[in-house]
Design an enzyme around this catalytic site. Structure first.
Site, PDB file in Angstrom:
ATOM      1  N   VAL A  29      30.336  66.781  80.332  1.00  2.52           N
ATOM      2  CA  VAL A  29      31.363  65.812  80.718  1.00  2.52           C
ATOM      3  C   VAL A  29      32.589  65.900  79.787  1.00  2.52           C
ATOM      4  O   VAL A  29      33.579  65.193  79.980  1.00  2.52           O
ATOM      5  CB  VAL A  29      30.720  64.407  80.769  1.00  2.52           C
ATOM      6  CG1 VAL A  29      30.036  64.063  79.456  1.00  2.52           C
ATOM      7  CG2 VAL A  29      31.693  63.306  81.118  1.00  2.52           C
TER       8      VAL A  29
ATOM      9  N   CYS B 218      36.265  65.877  65.352  1.00  5.99           N
ATOM     10  CA  CYS B 218      37.070  66.993  64.846  1.00  5.99           C
ATOM     11  C   CYS B 218      37.731  67.899  65.867  1.00  5.99           C
ATOM     12  O   CYS B 218      38.861  68.325  65.643  1.00  5.99           O
ATOM     13  CB  CYS B 218      36.227  67.811  63.880  1.00  5.99           C
ATOM     14  SG  CYS B 218      35.824  66.855  62.412  1.00  5.99           S
TER      15      CYS B 218
ATOM     16  N   GLU C 253      34.066  72.806  55.586  1.00  6.78           N
ATOM     17  CA  GLU C 253      32.675  72.616  55.991  1.00  6.78           C
ATOM     18  C   GLU C 253      32.505  72.959  57.474  1.00  6.78           C
ATOM     19  O   GLU C 253      33.306  72.549  58.290  1.00  6.78           O
ATOM     20  CB  GLU C 253      32.262  71.155  55.715  1.00  6.78           C
ATOM     21  CG  GLU C 253      30.824  70.864  55.992  1.00  6.78           C
ATOM     22  CD  GLU C 253      29.911  71.927  55.370  1.00  6.78           C
ATOM     23  OE1 GLU C 253      29.959  72.121  54.151  1.00  6.78           O
ATOM     24  OE2 GLU C 253      29.148  72.577  56.123  1.00  6.78           O
TER      25      GLU C 253
ATOM     26  N   LYS D  92      39.339  77.266  59.184  1.00  4.11           N
ATOM     27  CA  LYS D  92      38.586  76.086  59.630  1.00  4.11           C
ATOM     28  C   LYS D  92      39.163  75.545  60.945  1.00  4.11           C
ATOM     29  O   LYS D  92      38.423  75.256  61.895  1.00  4.11           O
ATOM     30  CB  LYS D  92      38.614  75.011  58.535  1.00  4.11           C
ATOM     31  CG  LYS D  92      37.999  73.685  58.930  1.00  4.11           C
ATOM     32  CD  LYS D  92      36.530  73.797  59.257  1.00  4.11           C
ATOM     33  CE  LYS D  92      36.068  72.621  60.074  1.00  4.11           C
ATOM     34  NZ  LYS D  92      34.678  72.664  60.473  1.00  4.11           N
TER      35      LYS D  92
HETATM   36  P1  NAD Z   1      34.171  59.949  57.406  1.00  2.00           P
HETATM   37  O1  NAD Z   1      35.199  59.026  57.930  1.00  2.00           O
HETATM   38  O2  NAD Z   1      32.758  59.850  57.890  1.00  2.00           O
HETATM   39  O3  NAD Z   1      34.108  59.841  55.807  1.00  2.00           O
HETATM   40  C1  NAD Z   1      35.217  59.793  54.975  1.00  2.00           C
HETATM   41  C2  NAD Z   1      34.948  58.784  53.856  1.00  2.00           C
HETATM   42  O4  NAD Z   1      36.002  58.874  52.888  1.00  2.00           O
HETATM   43  C3  NAD Z   1      34.938  57.327  54.320  1.00  2.00           C
HETATM   44  O5  NAD Z   1      33.685  56.742  54.011  1.00  2.00           O
HETATM   45  C4  NAD Z   1      36.089  56.672  53.542  1.00  2.00           C
HETATM   46  O6  NAD Z   1      35.818  55.344  53.142  1.00  2.00           O
HETATM   47  C5  NAD Z   1      36.202  57.584  52.340  1.00  2.00           C
HETATM   48  N1  NAD Z   1      37.515  57.534  51.681  1.00  2.00           N
HETATM   49  C6  NAD Z   1      38.755  57.661  52.225  1.00  2.00           C
HETATM   50  N2  NAD Z   1      39.703  57.604  51.277  1.00  2.00           N
HETATM   51  C7  NAD Z   1      39.069  57.449  50.088  1.00  2.00           C
HETATM   52  C8  NAD Z   1      39.502  57.345  48.728  1.00  2.00           C
HETATM   53  N3  NAD Z   1      40.802  57.413  48.410  1.00  2.00           N
HETATM   54  N4  NAD Z   1      38.570  57.174  47.763  1.00  2.00           N
HETATM   55  C9  NAD Z   1      37.253  57.108  48.072  1.00  2.00           C
HETATM   56  N5  NAD Z   1      36.779  57.219  49.339  1.00  2.00           N
HETATM   57  C10 NAD Z   1      37.680  57.391  50.333  1.00  2.00           C
HETATM   58  O7  NAD Z   1      34.718  61.423  57.670  1.00  2.00           O
HETATM   59  P2  NAD Z   1      33.861  62.764  57.833  1.00  2.00           P
HETATM   60  O8  NAD Z   1      33.354  62.888  59.228  1.00  2.00           O
HETATM   61  O9  NAD Z   1      32.905  62.878  56.694  1.00  2.00           O
HETATM   62  O10 NAD Z   1      35.016  63.857  57.674  1.00  2.00           O
HETATM   63  C11 NAD Z   1      35.609  64.131  56.417  1.00  2.00           C
HETATM   64  C12 NAD Z   1      36.398  65.422  56.525  1.00  2.00           C
HETATM   65  O11 NAD Z   1      35.531  66.509  56.825  1.00  2.00           O
HETATM   66  C13 NAD Z   1      37.459  65.427  57.621  1.00  2.00           C
HETATM   67  O12 NAD Z   1      38.571  66.150  57.173  1.00  2.00           O
HETATM   68  C14 NAD Z   1      36.782  66.190  58.748  1.00  2.00           C
HETATM   69  O13 NAD Z   1      37.707  66.844  59.585  1.00  2.00           O
HETATM   70  C15 NAD Z   1      35.951  67.192  58.001  1.00  2.00           C
HETATM   71  N6  NAD Z   1      34.755  67.663  58.708  1.00  2.00           N
HETATM   72  C16 NAD Z   1      33.962  66.800  59.395  1.00  2.00           C
HETATM   73  C17 NAD Z   1      32.802  67.255  60.023  1.00  2.00           C
HETATM   74  C18 NAD Z   1      31.901  66.332  60.784  1.00  2.00           C
HETATM   75  O14 NAD Z   1      30.970  66.818  61.396  1.00  2.00           O
HETATM   76  N7  NAD Z   1      32.105  65.023  60.780  1.00  2.00           N
HETATM   77  C19 NAD Z   1      32.439  68.603  59.901  1.00  2.00           C
HETATM   78  C20 NAD Z   1      33.272  69.467  59.175  1.00  2.00           C
HETATM   79  C21 NAD Z   1      34.424  68.984  58.581  1.00  2.00           C
HETATM   80  C1  UGA Z   2      31.872  70.840  65.421  1.00  2.00           C
HETATM   81  C2  UGA Z   2      31.593  72.288  65.046  1.00  2.00           C
HETATM   82  O1  UGA Z   2      30.513  72.781  65.823  1.00  2.00           O
HETATM   83  C3  UGA Z   2      31.258  72.405  63.561  1.00  2.00           C
HETATM   84  O2  UGA Z   2      31.097  73.760  63.213  1.00  2.00           O
HETATM   85  C4  UGA Z   2      32.393  71.799  62.748  1.00  2.00           C
HETATM   86  O3  UGA Z   2      32.094  71.829  61.372  1.00  2.00           O
HETATM   87  C5  UGA Z   2      32.597  70.362  63.183  1.00  2.00           C
HETATM   88  O4  UGA Z   2      32.900  70.324  64.601  1.00  2.00           O
HETATM   89  C6  UGA Z   2      33.732  69.690  62.492  1.00  2.00           C
HETATM   90  O5  UGA Z   2      34.650  70.313  61.990  1.00  2.00           O
HETATM   91  O6  UGA Z   2      33.670  68.456  62.533  1.00  2.00           O
HETATM   92  P1  UGA Z   2      30.391  68.692  65.956  1.00  2.00           P
HETATM   93  O7  UGA Z   2      31.665  68.155  66.499  1.00  2.00           O
HETATM   94  O8  UGA Z   2      29.635  67.877  64.983  1.00  2.00           O
HETATM   95  O9  UGA Z   2      30.666  70.091  65.223  1.00  2.00           O
HETATM   96  O10 UGA Z   2      29.392  69.042  67.144  1.00  2.00           O
HETATM   97  P2  UGA Z   2      29.332  70.249  68.218  1.00  2.00           P
HETATM   98  O11 UGA Z   2      27.945  70.695  68.309  1.00  2.00           O
HETATM   99  O12 UGA Z   2      30.351  71.284  67.951  1.00  2.00           O
HETATM  100  O13 UGA Z   2      29.703  69.504  69.556  1.00  2.00           O
HETATM  101  C7  UGA Z   2      31.020  69.033  69.818  1.00  2.00           C
HETATM  102  C8  UGA Z   2      31.107  68.538  71.250  1.00  2.00           C
HETATM  103  O14 UGA Z   2      31.077  69.628  72.166  1.00  2.00           O
HETATM  104  C9  UGA Z   2      29.960  67.610  71.651  1.00  2.00           C
HETATM  105  O15 UGA Z   2      30.453  66.555  72.420  1.00  2.00           O
HETATM  106  C10 UGA Z   2      29.071  68.523  72.467  1.00  2.00           C
HETATM  107  O16 UGA Z   2      28.293  67.825  73.388  1.00  2.00           O
HETATM  108  C11 UGA Z   2      30.098  69.404  73.148  1.00  2.00           C
HETATM  109  N1  UGA Z   2      29.546  70.704  73.587  1.00  2.00           N
HETATM  110  C12 UGA Z   2      29.106  71.604  72.667  1.00  2.00           C
HETATM  111  C13 UGA Z   2      29.499  70.990  74.936  1.00  2.00           C
HETATM  112  O17 UGA Z   2      29.897  70.171  75.773  1.00  2.00           O
HETATM  113  N2  UGA Z   2      28.990  72.206  75.332  1.00  2.00           N
HETATM  114  C14 UGA Z   2      28.551  73.125  74.445  1.00  2.00           C
HETATM  115  O18 UGA Z   2      28.112  74.216  74.882  1.00  2.00           O
HETATM  116  C15 UGA Z   2      28.603  72.814  73.074  1.00  2.00           C
END
Ligand code: NAD
Ligand code: UGA
Length: 463
Positions: free
Chosen positions: A271, A277, A162, A221
């Site tokens: 900052v 992530c 994602e 990713k």
């Molecule tokens: P999160 O902690 O918000 O959500 C994960 C959920 O999974 C939790 O609610 C937890 O209770 C549940 N869980 C864990 N083990 C489980 C199980 N065995 N059965 C049922 N539920 C279970 O995490 P997130 O931010 O959604 O991230 C999930 C993944 O996606 C990570 O690998 C992260 O790197 C990736 N990712 C996150 C973002 C983001 O913006 N947060 C963007 C892209 C990818």
């Molecule tokens: C980031 C990536 O942008 C997503 O594409 C990816 O899916 C995600 O991580 C993930 O794998 O979790 P996210 O962390 O939600 O998304 O937010 P961003 O917009 O990337 O910002 C990350 C951090 O960088 C923030 O603290 C933001 O303030 C900082 N940032 C971003 C800067 O300081 N300067 C910039 O120009 C851009």
């Protein structure tokens, strides 16, 4: 193969919004998002849409449209897995805090548990989709668990990382730059990939749906996040150089970003980057490189993290030195605690680390953030493990009125770029602050000339 039922394990920042949009765009497919966390599921089912566990602009509308029609949130994990032909794994993959690879490798215990659970409860063939961000070659382990502990059914593994960013998740999901699907080059692998392509093709133009082998998809990713974070660390490195030379980092960003080979995005000095992530995924990349004996590759990417830690430290240090090298018992108002605007997520937020530095110097901190709860702020500081609970309780206050936060403060520090901070009555703030009244703008959010004119002494990062 036409998918009729999807199950997504993990109802977090990714599982919730992603499945809400898939359900919205595919009304004929039943999508059930499951989680072990009962509270989280209850919040996803709350009638009051302002109580959804994830704050994202526009998400309430999507949930309102699909929930109860073909989008369901449940704690009945086994049942949802069994009923689905396609199961997404969207659980957390945090940095390991123990054992081999502690502090670097991704902790895959939740993913492995999911694989075992899918194998145990499945009563038919399934497509298993890795939505979580995983180290390259994880699919091999997932497949091995499924094949060896299952009931003899066939499992096809796809990687579908994602790319949404928090704060713009709905927009990113509805109009993604690309969707990436990795699968095996076998007849079953191709059929599984096509089934997932068909789901996205309901709203994503075909040329934006990329298909690759599984390993390229998993690795892409990590690499995408490393490249994005690298841009932030690069511009943050330049921000210090600007401060030493009277160049202005926003002007430098604009000048270099006009070069179409560089591009204008992700060049905003700050900052330091936060979020769940960037750090985790780069550490993972560093760990994988080291494990393969690629030490130069590992060191190259590790520098992105080193620069980011330095930027947070440098900002805190600037506050301390500017306030005459002593901040003991001085009140410092924090505007913002979330790692970026338009989210209630605080994971790895720069604010946490800046606060830690200032608390070590015995400052008093008053925090205002429009979306983050008091409970979350205290828990973030406790989680660091470096401050006593007593210090945290005595020295940190959380308020829900920004003017109260800044009342009689010696300094204001802008840690998150929430839009509302720009429209405050800065004359009123100035009047009620200790003099000289300092503003430390870690986000380059405020108009420096305008607030300097009001009497503030302003430090803007990169200027
Ligand atoms: P999160 O902690 O918000 O959500 C994960 C959920 O999974 C939790 O609610 C937890 O209770 C549940 N869980 C864990 N083990 C489980 C199980 N065995 N059965 C049922 N539920 C279970 O995490 P997130 O931010 O959604 O991230 C999930 C993944 O996606 C990570 O690998 C992260 O790197 C990736 N990712 C996150 C973002 C983001 O913006 N947060 C963007 C892209 C990818
Ligand atoms: C980031 C990536 O942008 C997503 O594409 C990816 O899916 C995600 O991580 C993930 O794998 O979790 P996210 O962390 O939600 O998304 O937010 P961003 O917009 O990337 O910002 C990350 C951090 O960088 C923030 O603290 C933001 O303030 C900082 N940032 C971003 C800067 O300081 N300067 C910039 O120009 C851009």
């Amino acid at each position: 193969m036409k998918i009729k039922n999807i199950c997504c394990i993990g109802a977090g920042y990714v599982g919730g919004p992603t499945m809400a949009v898939i359900a919205q765009k595919n009304p004929e497919i039943n999508v059930t998002v499951v989680d072990l966390n009962k509270q989280r599921i209850a919040a996803w089912n709350d009638e009051d849409l302002s109580k959804l566990p994830v704050y994202e602009p526009g998400l309430d509308e999507v949930v309102k449209e699909a929930r109860g029609r073909n989008l369901f949130f449940s704690t009945e994990v086994d049942r949802a897995i069994d009923e689905a032909e396609m199961v997404f794994i969207s659980v957390n993959t945090p940095t390991k805090t123990y054992g081999e690879g502690k502090g670097m490798a991704a902790d895959l215990k939740y993913v492995e548990l999911c694989a075992r659970q899918i194998a145990r409860v499945s009563k038919g063939d399934k497509i298993v989709v890795e939505k979580s961000t995983l180290p390259v070659r994880t699919a091999q382990a997932v497949k091995s668990i499924l094949d060896n502990t299952g009931n003899g059914f066939k499992f096809s593994i796809l990687s579908n990382p994602e790319f949404l960013a928090e704060g713009t998740a709905v927009e990113d999901l509805q109009s993604p730059d690309r969707v990436l699907i990795g699968g095996e080059d076998t007849p079953e692998g191709k059929e599984a990939m096509q089934a997932l392509v068909d789901i996205y093709a309901s709203w994503v133009p075909k040329e934006q749906i990329l298909t690759t082998n599984v390993w390229s998809s998993e690795l892409s990713k990590l690499v995408a996040n490393a490249f994005l974070a690298q841009r932030v660390s690069s511009i943050n490195a330049i921000s210090e150089l600007c401060e030493a030379t009277e160049a202005d980092v926003d002007e430098v960003s604009r000048a270099i970003g006009k070069d179409s080979r560089i591009g204008p995005k992700f060049l905003k000095a700050s900052v330091g980057f936060g979020g769940s992530c960037f750090q985790k995924d780069i550490l993972n990349l560093v760990y994988i490189s080291k494990s393969l004996g690629l030490n130069e590759v590992a060191d190259y990417w590790e520098q992105v993290i080193i620069m980011n830690d330095y930027q947070k430290y440098r900002f805190a240090k600037k506050i301390i030195t500017t306030l005459y090298n002593t901040i003991a018992d001085k009140k410092i108002a924090f505007l913002g605690w979330a790692f970026k605007k338009d989210t209630n997520d605080t994971r790895e937020s720069a604010a946490i680390y800046v606060a830690e530095h200032l608390l070590q110097e015995q400052a008093k901190i008053v925090v205002y953030d429009p979306k983050v709860t008091e409970e979350q702020i205290y828990s973030d500081l406790e989680y660091l493990g470096t401050l006593s609970s007593e210090d945290i309780m005595n020295r940190v206050t959380v308020v829900n009125d920004p003017y109260k936060a800044m009342d009689k403060a010696h300094a204001v520090a802008v840690l998150t770029e929430w839009d509302e901070f720009k429209s405050y009555d800065w004359d009123r703030v100035y009047e009620n602050m200790m003099k000289p009244a300092f503003v430390f703008d870690g986000r380059r959010l405020l108009d420096e000339a305008e607030i300097t004119e009001k009497g503030f002494k302003v430090y803007t990062i990169g200027k």
